[in-house]
Scaffold this motif. Structure first.
Motif, PDB file in Angstrom:
ATOM      1  N   GLU A 143      13.891  46.486  22.534  1.00 21.35           N
ATOM      2  CA  GLU A 143      15.098  46.760  22.344  1.00 21.35           C
ATOM      3  C   GLU A 143      15.817  46.417  21.125  1.00 21.35           C
ATOM      4  O   GLU A 143      16.770  46.917  20.676  1.00 21.35           O
ATOM      5  N   HIS A 176      16.350  56.133  23.464  1.00 21.32           N
ATOM      6  CA  HIS A 176      15.504  54.875  23.172  1.00 21.32           C
ATOM      7  C   HIS A 176      15.441  54.138  24.513  1.00 21.32           C
ATOM      8  O   HIS A 176      16.240  53.720  24.889  1.00 21.32           O
ATOM      9  N   SER A 188      17.031  48.745  18.604  1.00 21.42           N
ATOM     10  CA  SER A 188      18.274  49.753  19.048  1.00 21.42           C
ATOM     11  C   SER A 188      18.871  50.492  17.745  1.00 21.42           C
ATOM     12  O   SER A 188      19.246  51.565  17.820  1.00 21.42           O
TER      13      SER A 188
END
Length: 577
Positions: free
Chosen positions: A345, A371, A348
């Motif tokens: 993450e 994503h 991102s």
RNA sequence: GCGGUCGUAGCUCAGCUGGAUAGAGCACCAGACUACGAAUCUGGGGGUCAGGGGUUCGAAUCCCUUCGACCGCGCCA
């Protein structure tokens, strides 16, 4: 095809609300908050009461009156300010459970989605795999199987990190370590162990010494511009490293259709970048070549995507963008409707930039770019997981430790069981379960002792439930006992059937949210319901033949559902344990 | 500084498009194997949902704010 039970309930609810002259958009059921309230509840009457300026209890009462005519419900009650409590008729649950048992895909609804490409944001080939790679390998594989279980074609690409500055650093370091060898023949002389020792040193040296960094940058640029010697060394290093990484990948059971990487995008980069410049989409800024991706609605404008650094080298933004362009024009991938990136993450922002750049440049129009991020794997101290010595934990060591612990916990003395195979299955199950049963986006704390306790919400607990059901089936077969149709009498039987019937709902939820934990939640619920059933309802020793055959059928369903759920999670089911 | 994620039982975590007395696993306490496999099951204690304010018939959930943690923020990948 079996409609999900919840889907049918929602249909009936909407019909009833419509028949009562009410809007149905917000009408849906949720599992009852308490067992004594029934199976499902609907809270829409309260919300609608406000809008329609009617007493919610009156609305609920009117809807309840209509619902009571449906044979699907055994009881429809209005409670409190306007809750609708729904209890399903046993006959309905029985019929649904029988239909599910008869369905080859256990009621899982097929999706007619176009094919999906899953990009694993693959490992840096300059380094061995570490704990951080576990999540992408395990989550990506689970998502791939979850799609496959619904009839959606999936292509998986490891997408190696093999084209950036780290490769220049590594090649430079290797050449320094082997001055006796000519450039272009150095890579083939290097072992994995040496590479793994040299890279961290090189990385540190580049940070500390500008000359070393300049050397690495020069080699990176040479590599990317087609220097044959750099390419030869790079190629050998990449092959050696990848072969090593594949041990861990294969052990985890993650399967890739494509072992492509950033390097495979270079040919596209060479044509894409001039094209974007010519079209005015890319321009020079502070010596670098960039694409603006900021949008007016941003709380804070996104920084531009860097297509080329001031030294001309590509960044991983460049290769990611070029890779999208390449996929969109690859005949084998042309039908793909979305590219799913299973990557940490923390990246991102990067993917946001790349996806926006693709949109802005008209690359892969119509393809959904997603994503699917995940949180970090932490140690017991809450910080990213490290070894006892404080170093980065290698994936290989971690898997070995898990399997060793599992081997030490095997309780069976059955000589027919291969303890090594079982330890492998159980140890990996524990590790994968820990990863897949938590929310993808939040990090989780990696505690081998806890996940290896094999008690409660762990992978081995589910495996154990599955194995016990299998043992009943095997004994029944050996005794010539045949299952009949599912019949539900005991509350534990009904609860087990209800848990199994959630499978299609769980699969749909897992797909919508890219959330394997939905499957894990379901598996845990089924395993728990089975364990209770097992304790309360004798199967082979049932009171009469009729009950025995019906329970055998229920066991068959539970076994099929659990096996399917574990398969989707990439967790093996041992024959015995 | 700006942006993002988050703070729920002793521990690890669910629940978050607002609903009834906030759930689960572990740990702890008390029970259940001459019993289809006890890696199991049953029961119990344990909470100011970080603090404060607001919206609402109703807030762990939505809004504001304070505190705390982690992550990211143009030439690493």
């Amino acid at each position: 095809m079996v409609d999900s039970v919840m889907g049918r309930v929602d249909d009936l609810l909407r019909q009833a609300f419509a028949a009562a002259g009410l809007p149905t958009e917000a009408v849906r059921s949720v599992p009852a908050s308490k067992p004594e309230f029934g199976d499902f509840q609907c809270n829409a009457a309260m919300a609608l009461g406000k809008a329609a300026k009617r007493n919610p209890r009156d609305i609920a009462a009117a809807v309840a009156e209509i619902l009571r005519a449906s044979p699907e419900f055994a009881a429809v009650d209005v409670a409190g300010p306007g809750f609708l409590n729904l209890r399903l008729a046993d006959a309905f649950v029985t019929a649904r459970a029988r239909a599910q048992a008869a369905s080859p895909d256990l009621g899982i609804v097929r999706r007619d989605d176009p094919p999906v490409l899953i990009d694993f944001g693959g490992p840096n080939v300059a380094k061995p795999l570490h704990v951080g790679h576990l999540r992408s390998l395990v989550i990506g594989e689970a998502l791939s199987r979850i799609f496959a279980a619904q009839g959606v074609a999936v292509t998986t690409d490891i997408h190696l990190g093999d084209w950036g500055l780290q490769m220049g650093m590594l090649i430079a370091a290797i050449r320094r370590a082997h001055p006796e060898r000519a450039p272009g023949t150095v890579g083939e002389a290097v072992t994995v162990d040496e590479m793994q020792r040299l890279y961290p040193e090189a990385s540190a040296a580049c940070k500390a010494e500008p000359e070393r960094m300049a050397e690495a940058r020069a080699l990176t640029a040479a590599l990317q511009s087609g220097d044959p010697q750099a390419f030869a060394d790079w190629s050998a290093l990449r092959a050696t490293s990848l072969a090593d990484q594949r041990h861990d990948i294969d052990r985890l059971g993650t399967r890739f259709d494509l072992f492509l990487g950033e390097s495979d995008a270079q040919a596209i980069v060479d044509t894409l970048v001039p094209n974007l410049v010519a079209r005015g989409l890319a321009y020079e800024s502070d010596g670098a070549l960039v694409i603006d991706v900021a949008e007016g609605s941003d709380a804070k404008p996104l920084p531009p995507l860097i297509l080329a650094k001031s030294d001309g080298a590509a960044t991983y933004g460049t290769t990611d963008l070029a890779t999208i362009a390449g996929r969109a024009t690859d005949p084998a991938l042309a039908r793909c409707g979305r590219y799913v990136y299973v990557v940490d993450e923390r990246q991102s922002l990067h993917f946001n930039q790349v996806f926006r750049a693709a949109r802005r440049c008209g690359i892969a129009p119509g393809v959904d770019l997603v994503h699917v991020g995940f949180g970090t794997v932490n140690g017991v101290d809450g910080k990213p997981y490290r070894t006892r010595e404080g170093g980065v934990a290698r994936l290989r060591d971690l898997l070995a430790e898990a399997v060793d612990k599992a081997r030490g916990r095997i309780e069976t003395d059955d000589p027919a069981i291969d303890r090594d195979v079982l330890a492998e299955q159980v140890g990996l199950a524990a590790v994968k379960w820990a990863d897949l049963s938590t929310l993808r986006l939040s990090g989780y704390s990696f505690n081998l002792d806890r996940m290896m306790s094999f008690e409660g919400n762990t992978g081995p607990y589910i495996q154990y439930a599955c194995v016990r059901i299998g043992a009943i089936g095997a004994k029944a077969d050996a005794a010539g006992l045949r299952p009949s149709a599912i019949a539900l009498g005991h509350p534990a039987e009904r609860a087990l059937a209800m848990a199994c019937l959630r499978l299609p709902v769980a699969v749909a939820a897992a797909t919508a949210g890219y959330a394997p934990n939905e499957i894990a939640d379901l598996a845990f619920a089924v395993a728990q319901a089975f364990s209770r059933f097992y304790a309360e309802c004798p199967v082979l020793n049932a009171e009469d033949e009729e009950a025995r055959a019906a329970r055998l059928a229920l066991c068959g369903l539970a076994h099929a559902v659990l096996s399917k759920a574990l398969w989707m999670l990439g967790i093996a089911v041992p024959q015995r344990m």
